[in-house]
Design an enzyme around this catalytic site. Structure first.
Site, PDB file in Angstrom:
ATOM      1  N   SER A  92      45.992  50.554  46.526  1.00  0.00           N
ATOM      2  CA  SER A  92      46.390  49.556  47.569  1.00  0.00           C
ATOM      3  C   SER A  92      47.646  48.740  47.281  1.00  0.00           C
ATOM      4  CB  SER A  92      45.350  48.786  48.106  1.00  0.00           C
ATOM      5  OG  SER A  92      45.218  47.639  46.926  1.00  0.00           O
ATOM      6  N   ASP A 107      34.876  51.480  44.622  1.00  0.00           N
ATOM      7  CA  ASP A 107      34.856  50.369  44.023  1.00  0.00           C
ATOM      8  C   ASP A 107      33.793  50.268  42.771  1.00  0.00           C
ATOM      9  OD1 ASP A 107      35.896  47.737  43.368  1.00  0.00           O
ATOM     10  OD2 ASP A 107      34.603  46.881  45.249  1.00  0.00           O
ATOM     11  N   ARG A 149      48.060  44.047  39.499  1.00  0.00           N
ATOM     12  CA  ARG A 149      47.270  44.229  38.155  1.00  0.00           C
ATOM     13  C   ARG A 149      48.251  44.551  37.138  1.00  0.00           C
ATOM     14  NH1 ARG A 149      41.608  47.800  39.875  1.00  0.00           N
ATOM     15  NH2 ARG A 149      41.246  46.603  41.781  1.00  0.00           N
ATOM     16  N   ARG A 181      31.375  52.272  50.830  1.00  0.00           N
ATOM     17  CA  ARG A 181      31.866  51.346  49.873  1.00  0.00           C
ATOM     18  C   ARG A 181      31.133  51.224  48.695  1.00  0.00           C
ATOM     19  NH1 ARG A 181      35.745  46.434  49.823  1.00  0.00           N
ATOM     20  NH2 ARG A 181      35.911  46.005  47.599  1.00  0.00           N
ATOM     21  N   HIS A 202      38.457  54.507  35.825  1.00  0.00           N
ATOM     22  CA  HIS A 202      39.141  55.250  36.904  1.00  0.00           C
ATOM     23  C   HIS A 202      39.335  56.665  36.416  1.00  0.00           C
ATOM     24  CE1 HIS A 202      40.318  51.296  38.478  1.00  0.00           C
ATOM     25  NE2 HIS A 202      41.213  51.120  37.670  1.00  0.00           N
ATOM     26  N   ARG A 218      32.893  44.216  52.300  1.00  0.00           N
ATOM     27  CA  ARG A 218      34.032  44.200  52.952  1.00  0.00           C
ATOM     28  C   ARG A 218      35.072  45.462  53.115  1.00  0.00           C
ATOM     29  NH1 ARG A 218      34.349  40.652  48.393  1.00  0.00           N
ATOM     30  NH2 ARG A 218      35.607  41.470  46.685  1.00  0.00           N
ATOM     31  N   LEU A 261      38.111  71.525  53.557  1.00  0.00           N
ATOM     32  CA  LEU A 261      38.298  70.193  53.498  1.00  0.00           C
ATOM     33  C   LEU A 261      39.717  69.383  53.528  1.00  0.00           C
ATOM     34  CD1 LEU A 261      36.512  67.260  53.418  1.00  0.00           C
ATOM     35  CD2 LEU A 261      36.574  67.578  50.944  1.00  0.00           C
ATOM     36  N   TRP A 268      32.433  49.125  35.842  1.00  0.00           N
ATOM     37  CA  TRP A 268      31.679  50.202  35.081  1.00  0.00           C
ATOM     38  C   TRP A 268      32.075  50.383  33.674  1.00  0.00           C
ATOM     39  CZ3 TRP A 268      32.989  55.053  32.616  1.00  0.00           C
ATOM     40  CH2 TRP A 268      31.962  55.834  32.408  1.00  0.00           C
TER      41      TRP A 268
HETATM   42  C1  FPP Z   1      38.753  49.867  42.788  1.00  0.00           C
HETATM   43  O1  FPP Z   1      37.850  49.713  41.378  1.00  0.00           O
HETATM   44  C2  FPP Z   1      39.261  51.336  42.310  1.00  0.00           C
HETATM   45  C3  FPP Z   1      40.932  51.505  42.337  1.00  0.00           C
HETATM   46  C4  FPP Z   1      41.767  50.411  42.573  1.00  0.00           C
HETATM   47  C5  FPP Z   1      41.534  52.629  41.780  1.00  0.00           C
HETATM   48  C6  FPP Z   1      40.742  53.812  42.443  1.00  0.00           C
HETATM   49  C7  FPP Z   1      41.393  55.140  41.642  1.00  0.00           C
HETATM   50  C8  FPP Z   1      40.798  56.225  41.187  1.00  0.00           C
HETATM   51  C9  FPP Z   1      39.254  56.586  41.102  1.00  0.00           C
HETATM   52  C10 FPP Z   1      41.672  57.254  40.594  1.00  0.00           C
HETATM   53  C11 FPP Z   1      41.768  58.218  41.609  1.00  0.00           C
HETATM   54  C12 FPP Z   1      42.874  59.124  41.422  1.00  0.00           C
HETATM   55  C13 FPP Z   1      42.949  60.097  41.932  1.00  0.00           C
HETATM   56  C14 FPP Z   1      44.253  60.865  41.826  1.00  0.00           C
HETATM   57  C15 FPP Z   1      41.898  61.143  42.404  1.00  0.00           C
HETATM   58  P1  FPP Z   1      38.182  48.629  40.485  1.00  0.00           P
HETATM   59  O2  FPP Z   1      39.188  48.905  39.528  1.00  0.00           O
HETATM   60  O3  FPP Z   1      38.823  47.501  41.595  1.00  0.00           O
HETATM   61  O4  FPP Z   1      36.942  47.779  40.074  1.00  0.00           O
HETATM   62  P2  FPP Z   1      35.860  46.771  39.786  1.00  0.00           P
HETATM   63  O5  FPP Z   1      36.007  45.789  41.076  1.00  0.00           O
HETATM   64  O6  FPP Z   1      34.999  47.073  39.020  1.00  0.00           O
HETATM   65  O7  FPP Z   1      37.138  45.923  38.846  1.00  0.00           O
END
Ligand code: FPP
Length: 240
Positions: free
Chosen positions: A59, A14, A65, A182, A31, A188, A128, A19
């Site tokens: 998810s 998260d 989004r 997390r 991301h 949560r 892994l 960020w």
């Molecule tokens: C939550 O942060 C993160 C996600 C919904 C996506 C996570 C995906 C990646 C890191 C890309 C990974 C892909 C690969 C192939 C490894 P958020 O966007 O909800 O953050 P926020 O709460 O600050 O808005």
């Protein structure tokens, strides 16, 4: 040290969006930077000898989004696997995917093919095991498993056991996570691995996922190793 380490660590990555926004960047940049953290974390876990890592990547709720972000996440996945396959093979990593990957899911056809190809290519790797949860939610997984079990039970007349339930989940064959981390301050579970996390130790870090380093991971693992897991039993006391 290895015997006290978790066998399986799960991650809710998260804070990518926050960020990026803090730096005046598009959320997608967060991301993209988050992928660097996935690399760092996998490298560190491999080095330590942890056997399984699971990442909540997309998810079933993330479809809400803006399309720019959803489509951008799929583009990042395509690029990641295109650029990373050699390293994944060199590092002996086995890659699995969980979630609703049916033909009727909204996932792009090339992402469905990519996931099958990556699983096939890495299936004999012995390092892994990394599981990416894509188009995944715990309740959706439980519903899909329950549907299978109802059909199975109607055909055989057998009562459903916990083992049958575990085998009907997307994670069949993967041990339950011992530890879930997390990032970014929220405390949560957000519909992640609802069956599998029953006895997992929880760890919440205030650090945003793109800033989460090997040092933060080591601190989290030290916290895990200092805990006394009882699985509902009483603590062991040595006889006098
Ligand atoms: C939550 O942060 C993160 C996600 C919904 C996506 C996570 C995906 C990646 C890191 C890309 C990974 C892909 C690969 C192939 C490894 P958020 O966007 O909800 O953050 P926020 O709460 O600050 O808005």
């Amino acid at each position: 040290m290895k015997e006290h380490l978790p066998t399986h660590v799960a991650f809710i990555m998260d804070g990518n969006g926050r960020w990026a926004q803090k730096r005046g960047l598009a959320r997608l940049k967060g991301h993209a930077q988050g992928i660097e953290t996935v690399r760092t974390v996998c490298e560190e876990l491999s080095k330590l000898g942890v056997e399984y890592a699971t990442f909540y990547t997309f998810s079933t709720e993330n479809w809400k989004r803006p399309w720019e972000e959803v489509g951008g996440l799929f583009t990042l996945m395509r690029t990641y696997f295109k650029n990373e396959m050699k390293q994944i093979m060199d590092k002996n990593l086995r890659v699995l995917f969980i979630g609703d990957h049916s033909e009727t899911s909204k996932l792009p056809a090339d992402i469905l093919t990519l996931m099958t190809d990556v699983e096939t290519q890495t299936k004999d790797n012995t390092g892994l095991t990394i599981t990416f949860a894509i188009n995944y939610s715990g309740r959706d997984e439980l519903l899909r498993a329950a549907t299978k079990l109802v059909q199975q039970s109607a055909a055989t007349g057998e009562a459903v056991t916990p083992e049958m339930m575990a085998a009907a989940l997307d994670t069949a064959g993967i041990p339950d996570p011992d530890f879930i981390i997390r990032t970014s301050g929220e405390q949560r579970i957000s519909n992640f691995l609802l069956w599998q996390l029953a006895y997992a130790e929880l760890y919440f870090s205030d650090v945003a996922w793109p800033d989460f380093t090997a040092t933060h991971l080591q601190a989290a693992l030290s916290s895990y190793m200092s805990r006394n897991r009882r699985f509902g039993a009483v603590p062991q006391v040595s006889a006098a």
